[in-house]
Design an enzyme around this catalytic site. Sequence first.
Site, PDB file in Angstrom:
ATOM      1  N   TYR A  18      32.299  33.612  35.972  1.00  0.00           N
ATOM      2  CA  TYR A  18      31.473  34.938  35.582  1.00  0.00           C
ATOM      3  C   TYR A  18      30.414  34.907  34.627  1.00  0.00           C
ATOM      4  O   TYR A  18      30.507  34.146  33.720  1.00  0.00           O
ATOM      5  CB  TYR A  18      32.677  35.985  35.182  1.00  0.00           C
ATOM      6  CG  TYR A  18      33.545  36.374  36.014  1.00  0.00           C
ATOM      7  CD1 TYR A  18      33.454  37.522  37.151  1.00  0.00           C
ATOM      8  CD2 TYR A  18      34.787  35.739  36.301  1.00  0.00           C
ATOM      9  CE1 TYR A  18      34.352  37.952  37.911  1.00  0.00           C
ATOM     10  CE2 TYR A  18      35.710  36.035  37.382  1.00  0.00           C
ATOM     11  CZ  TYR A  18      35.415  37.286  37.988  1.00  0.00           C
ATOM     12  OH  TYR A  18      36.517  37.915  39.035  1.00  0.00           O
TER      13      TYR A  18
ATOM     14  N   TYR B 198      39.241  29.917  40.026  1.00  0.00           N
ATOM     15  CA  TYR B 198      38.858  29.541  38.537  1.00  0.00           C
ATOM     16  C   TYR B 198      40.622  29.761  38.054  1.00  0.00           C
ATOM     17  O   TYR B 198      41.207  30.236  38.147  1.00  0.00           O
ATOM     18  CB  TYR B 198      38.032  30.720  37.835  1.00  0.00           C
ATOM     19  CG  TYR B 198      38.285  31.943  37.957  1.00  0.00           C
ATOM     20  CD1 TYR B 198      39.012  32.635  37.000  1.00  0.00           C
ATOM     21  CD2 TYR B 198      37.841  32.746  38.819  1.00  0.00           C
ATOM     22  CE1 TYR B 198      39.518  33.667  37.068  1.00  0.00           C
ATOM     23  CE2 TYR B 198      38.084  34.163  39.050  1.00  0.00           C
ATOM     24  CZ  TYR B 198      38.719  34.776  38.022  1.00  0.00           C
ATOM     25  OH  TYR B 198      39.068  35.905  37.960  1.00  0.00           O
TER      26      TYR B 198
ATOM     27  N   ARG C 271      43.313  31.652  39.839  1.00  0.00           N
ATOM     28  CA  ARG C 271      43.077  32.756  40.832  1.00  0.00           C
ATOM     29  C   ARG C 271      42.459  32.366  42.023  1.00  0.00           C
ATOM     30  O   ARG C 271      41.329  31.533  42.058  1.00  0.00           O
ATOM     31  CB  ARG C 271      41.879  33.797  40.133  1.00  0.00           C
ATOM     32  CG  ARG C 271      42.486  34.370  38.616  1.00  0.00           C
ATOM     33  CD  ARG C 271      43.554  35.439  38.877  1.00  0.00           C
ATOM     34  NE  ARG C 271      43.939  36.012  40.242  1.00  0.00           N
ATOM     35  CZ  ARG C 271      43.382  37.281  40.759  1.00  0.00           C
ATOM     36  NH1 ARG C 271      42.405  37.829  40.006  1.00  0.00           N
ATOM     37  NH2 ARG C 271      43.882  37.690  41.905  1.00  0.00           N
TER      38      ARG C 271
ATOM     39  N   HIS D 294      38.275  35.490  44.891  1.00  0.00           N
ATOM     40  CA  HIS D 294      38.268  36.863  45.267  1.00  0.00           C
ATOM     41  C   HIS D 294      36.980  37.674  44.836  1.00  0.00           C
ATOM     42  O   HIS D 294      36.210  37.313  43.891  1.00  0.00           O
ATOM     43  CB  HIS D 294      39.345  37.582  44.486  1.00  0.00           C
ATOM     44  CG  HIS D 294      39.115  37.639  42.938  1.00  0.00           C
ATOM     45  ND1 HIS D 294      39.763  36.595  42.368  1.00  0.00           N
ATOM     46  CD2 HIS D 294      38.810  38.162  42.136  1.00  0.00           C
ATOM     47  CE1 HIS D 294      39.564  36.624  41.005  1.00  0.00           C
ATOM     48  NE2 HIS D 294      38.939  37.794  40.860  1.00  0.00           N
TER      49      HIS D 294
ATOM     50  N   HIS E  95      35.928  41.730  43.334  1.00  0.00           N
ATOM     51  CA  HIS E  95      36.565  42.978  42.649  1.00  0.00           C
ATOM     52  C   HIS E  95      35.803  44.187  43.361  1.00  0.00           C
ATOM     53  O   HIS E  95      34.392  44.092  43.758  1.00  0.00           O
ATOM     54  CB  HIS E  95      36.224  42.887  41.235  1.00  0.00           C
ATOM     55  CG  HIS E  95      37.123  41.993  40.389  1.00  0.00           C
ATOM     56  ND1 HIS E  95      38.246  42.254  40.117  1.00  0.00           N
ATOM     57  CD2 HIS E  95      36.728  40.856  40.108  1.00  0.00           C
ATOM     58  CE1 HIS E  95      38.824  41.471  39.276  1.00  0.00           C
ATOM     59  NE2 HIS E  95      37.772  40.256  39.446  1.00  0.00           N
TER      60      HIS E  95
END
Lengths: 230, 190
Positions: A101, A140, A150, A153, A155
């Site tokens: 991120y 990640y 995870r 995905h 959000h």
Amino acid sequence: MPYRRHDSNTQPRSLYPPYRATTERAPRQPLIFLPHTLSEITGPVYGHNQVLEADRDLTRGHPGEPLGERIIVTGRVLDDGGCPLRRTLVEIWQANSAGRYYHQKDDHPAPLDPNFTGAGRALTDLDGRYEFITIKPGAYPWRNHENAWRPAHIHFSLLGPAFTARLVTQMYFPGDPLFPHDPMLQSIPDEEARRRLVSKLDLDATRPEWALAYRFDIVLRGCEATPFEE
Amino acid sequence: MDLIPTASQTVGPFFHLGCTTNHSISCIASPTASGERVRLTCRVLDGVGVAVDDAMIEIWQADSDGNYSHPADPRVQKCDPGCGGFGRLPTDLNGMCVFETIRPGRVPAADGRLQAPHLNVCVFGRGIMKGLQTRAYFAGDQANDECPILALVPEERRATLMARSDPGKPGDWYFDVRLCGQGETVFFDI
């Protein structure tokens, strides 16, 4: 006019110890049932004047093109009666193709991409449809438990027509082998409800020679008797 | 058609990117809005009393006459244009964020009885799978005693829904949200 209430098994458990952070943050007292008043059936009409067409293309706005697999993410936003929710704000954020991120708290040792921030927004059209152009995010690690990863995905945040209908969720990609190991997804007891968070490859929306498309339809709570709009 | 609403998932720790880096709102009611000015400091604490520095708080409220800026409110036309009614902020390292607003008016409940002035508060965060809905009322407001929604809350827990003023700082109000454990805030099933 009150909003409909649904089977709680289709929503995640708030206290789900396999997702460790819930143990310090999930309420232990039962929620108190609140019969809807104007406070619940109204909500912010927000962002309409600020959303630009360019905001839905996460691959633009930087000096170059981001690395990774370019994808189209599209779908419709409906209420639980099947009516399209028009001009509703959809906000998304995600990791880059390496699973990192653009955020100071993300210390995963994967590269940042100077051409990818990973945030976008769009308003649905008259048919309730939205479309984003982005990069397929990477999986990640997240330290929840030994060797925790995870699944990839995106959000999603939707204000919807009322504070009661407010939804924050995550969209997953079909066939991800990490699903059974992901406490966030598994915190939803109902298998069908989990499946509905997984997007589908949408060949019709794919642009040949350019990008694959994934379809993710979103359903928000609706009024008990939905008035027909316009 | 009967569809099941999409399941909620946590906002996670990186929501700032999509929700607050460019799209936070600290000013719920502009300085031109009518009504008593309120500077509301919210603070979020976890089950062991540690400040939650990665929560997002959203507030939705009526104007000083109790009108919501939304078409479902029959009095929407009378709503004060200076009061958008919506606020959204991330908490800081101390688990806090500060909203500028006004004390809202009284809003009718479904049966027509008037509720006490309140802000609708939703707390999102890592470890919170579904946004937690609560309300901030104003401690000492006489209307609290006759609010039909407050009456649904066991008396010994009502204090958790009260924002408190600082006698030394007129207009400053403080609202703590304790996610769980000792003094757990009342959350509503809306």
